[in-house]
Design a protein around this motif. Sequence first.
Motif, PDB file in Angstrom:
ATOM      1  N   GLY A 112      -8.242  -1.463  -7.817  1.00  0.00           N
ATOM      2  CA  GLY A 112      -7.645  -1.583  -6.500  1.00  0.00           C
ATOM      3  C   GLY A 112      -7.063  -0.297  -5.974  1.00  0.00           C
ATOM      4  O   GLY A 112      -6.805  -0.170  -4.770  1.00  0.00           O
ATOM      5  N   ASP A 134       0.825  -1.215   0.000  1.00  0.00           N
ATOM      6  CA  ASP A 134       0.000   0.000   0.000  1.00  0.00           C
ATOM      7  C   ASP A 134       0.856   1.260   0.000  1.00  0.00           C
ATOM      8  O   ASP A 134       0.556   2.220  -0.718  1.00  0.00           O
ATOM      9  CB  ASP A 134      -0.937  -0.007   1.200  1.00  0.00           C
ATOM     10  CG  ASP A 134      -2.044  -1.043   1.075  1.00  0.00           C
ATOM     11  OD1 ASP A 134      -2.620  -1.164  -0.029  1.00  0.00           O
ATOM     12  OD2 ASP A 134      -2.333  -1.736   2.057  1.00  0.00           O
ATOM     13  N   ASN A 188      -3.553  -9.088  -5.667  1.00  0.00           N
ATOM     14  CA  ASN A 188      -3.368  -8.115  -4.587  1.00  0.00           C
ATOM     15  C   ASN A 188      -4.166  -6.839  -4.811  1.00  0.00           C
ATOM     16  O   ASN A 188      -4.528  -6.156  -3.849  1.00  0.00           O
ATOM     17  CB  ASN A 188      -1.879  -7.816  -4.424  1.00  0.00           C
ATOM     18  CG  ASN A 188      -1.105  -9.032  -3.962  1.00  0.00           C
ATOM     19  OD1 ASN A 188      -1.665  -9.912  -3.310  1.00  0.00           O
ATOM     20  ND2 ASN A 188       0.161  -9.106  -4.308  1.00  0.00           N
ATOM     21  N   PHE A 189      -4.450  -6.519  -6.063  1.00  0.00           N
ATOM     22  CA  PHE A 189      -5.362  -5.408  -6.327  1.00  0.00           C
ATOM     23  C   PHE A 189      -6.811  -5.831  -6.091  1.00  0.00           C
ATOM     24  O   PHE A 189      -7.632  -5.036  -5.627  1.00  0.00           O
ATOM     25  CB  PHE A 189      -5.190  -4.907  -7.760  1.00  0.00           C
ATOM     26  CG  PHE A 189      -3.879  -4.222  -8.014  1.00  0.00           C
ATOM     27  CD1 PHE A 189      -3.572  -3.023  -7.386  1.00  0.00           C
ATOM     28  CD2 PHE A 189      -2.944  -4.766  -8.879  1.00  0.00           C
ATOM     29  CE1 PHE A 189      -2.360  -2.378  -7.618  1.00  0.00           C
ATOM     30  CE2 PHE A 189      -1.733  -4.142  -9.121  1.00  0.00           C
ATOM     31  CZ  PHE A 189      -1.435  -2.936  -8.494  1.00  0.00           C
ATOM     32  N   TYR A 220     -11.633 -11.116  -5.456  1.00  0.00           N
ATOM     33  CA  TYR A 220     -12.200  -9.782  -5.664  1.00  0.00           C
ATOM     34  C   TYR A 220     -13.160  -9.451  -4.527  1.00  0.00           C
ATOM     35  O   TYR A 220     -14.074 -10.224  -4.212  1.00  0.00           O
ATOM     36  CB  TYR A 220     -12.915  -9.707  -7.012  1.00  0.00           C
ATOM     37  CG  TYR A 220     -13.248  -8.294  -7.423  1.00  0.00           C
ATOM     38  CD1 TYR A 220     -12.336  -7.516  -8.107  1.00  0.00           C
ATOM     39  CD2 TYR A 220     -14.487  -7.728  -7.097  1.00  0.00           C
ATOM     40  CE1 TYR A 220     -12.629  -6.204  -8.480  1.00  0.00           C
ATOM     41  CE2 TYR A 220     -14.799  -6.425  -7.456  1.00  0.00           C
ATOM     42  CZ  TYR A 220     -13.858  -5.668  -8.148  1.00  0.00           C
ATOM     43  OH  TYR A 220     -14.159  -4.376  -8.491  1.00  0.00           O
ATOM     44  N   ARG A 277      -8.528  -5.321  -2.797  1.00  0.00           N
ATOM     45  CA  ARG A 277      -8.716  -3.913  -2.435  1.00  0.00           C
ATOM     46  C   ARG A 277      -9.806  -3.233  -3.258  1.00  0.00           C
ATOM     47  O   ARG A 277     -10.104  -2.063  -3.035  1.00  0.00           O
ATOM     48  CB  ARG A 277      -7.385  -3.168  -2.622  1.00  0.00           C
ATOM     49  CG  ARG A 277      -6.322  -3.597  -1.625  1.00  0.00           C
ATOM     50  CD  ARG A 277      -4.933  -3.136  -2.035  1.00  0.00           C
ATOM     51  NE  ARG A 277      -3.991  -3.258  -0.928  1.00  0.00           N
ATOM     52  CZ  ARG A 277      -3.390  -4.398  -0.575  1.00  0.00           C
ATOM     53  NH1 ARG A 277      -3.636  -5.508  -1.267  1.00  0.00           N
ATOM     54  NH2 ARG A 277      -2.572  -4.435   0.456  1.00  0.00           N
ATOM     55  N   ALA A 278     -10.382  -3.951  -4.203  1.00  0.00           N
ATOM     56  CA  ALA A 278     -11.342  -3.351  -5.139  1.00  0.00           C
ATOM     57  C   ALA A 278     -12.762  -3.540  -4.632  1.00  0.00           C
ATOM     58  O   ALA A 278     -13.113  -4.599  -4.106  1.00  0.00           O
ATOM     59  CB  ALA A 278     -11.179  -3.978  -6.510  1.00  0.00           C
TER      60      ALA A 278
END
Length: 322
Positions: A198, A24, A256-257, A288, A260-261
Amino acid sequence: MQFDLSLEALKTYLPLRTEPADFDSFWAQTLTETRKFDLNACFTPVACGLKLLDVFDVTFCGYGGQPIKGWFLLPRDRNGQLPCVVEYIGYGGGRGKPLDWLLWSNAGYAHFVMDTRGQGSSWQVGDTPDLEPEGSNPQFPGFMTRGILRPETYYYRRLITDAVRAVEAARANPLVDKNRVAVLGNSQGGGVSLAAAGLIPDLSAVLCDVPFLCHYRRATEITDANPYNEISQYCRNHRDKIETVFHTLSYFDGLNFAVRANAPALFSSGLMDEICPPSTVFAAYNYYAGEKQIEVWPYNHHEGGSTFQNIERMKMLSRLWQ
């Protein structure tokens, strides 16, 4: 042939994610540094013989303040601000010509097409060079290993940052409804869409088809098709750099994105896709975090659903933006 996991196994496939502790902060710092440069989004009208559409040649400042090209198309018959689709392009392609991008503006939306830095010579022309001299390590031909020995120098750091700035450029246009912006792409464009989702918390939708740039290590282990094979070839020759390579890639992995989406998402996968194997797509899909659905095309390769998928995309945006 279907060479990957069974569909039933794919539906629950959740491999261990490899996420660096500073993921991040890496992206926050990257975007903060880029936002020190003015966006300078410029929309220049162009005449290209389309009587029902208005077309603009776009330039905006992406990673490092470097100029990125694009197209902006919208219906000439419009009333007020429009929802906007921001589209990213598949591997090796560039923005081409306005005539290549007629679907979304004819559906009644604004359509922002981002050129892909350094690409645009394999199957569709581009106009944006990759000006960044950082990633100067030897590389396998293509873009997958450009600057791969450090996340700070990796090619996709620049491209994904460009993608975030493209959404900002679209929103800077007074004809766009800032609250109704979706990101879209196939293959590399799908992977970049997922990364944008993300990193941008308030998108309307993510249309992420046969996404590339997901679950890299497995991809290199089960397919020898390019572009993932570029990574395999690099590791074959740089035997002492394998863990370094995959550490860098962990900063750019769609898994990894995905966690966060939060925007509603539509994925797709072809079960015979040897370029972006189904398990790499489903890994991102299963992780997701937002509302999601996936269209599965059992007998298709990397073309996925093609026009059939576009119909599903249009249905989703119509539902969200009615």
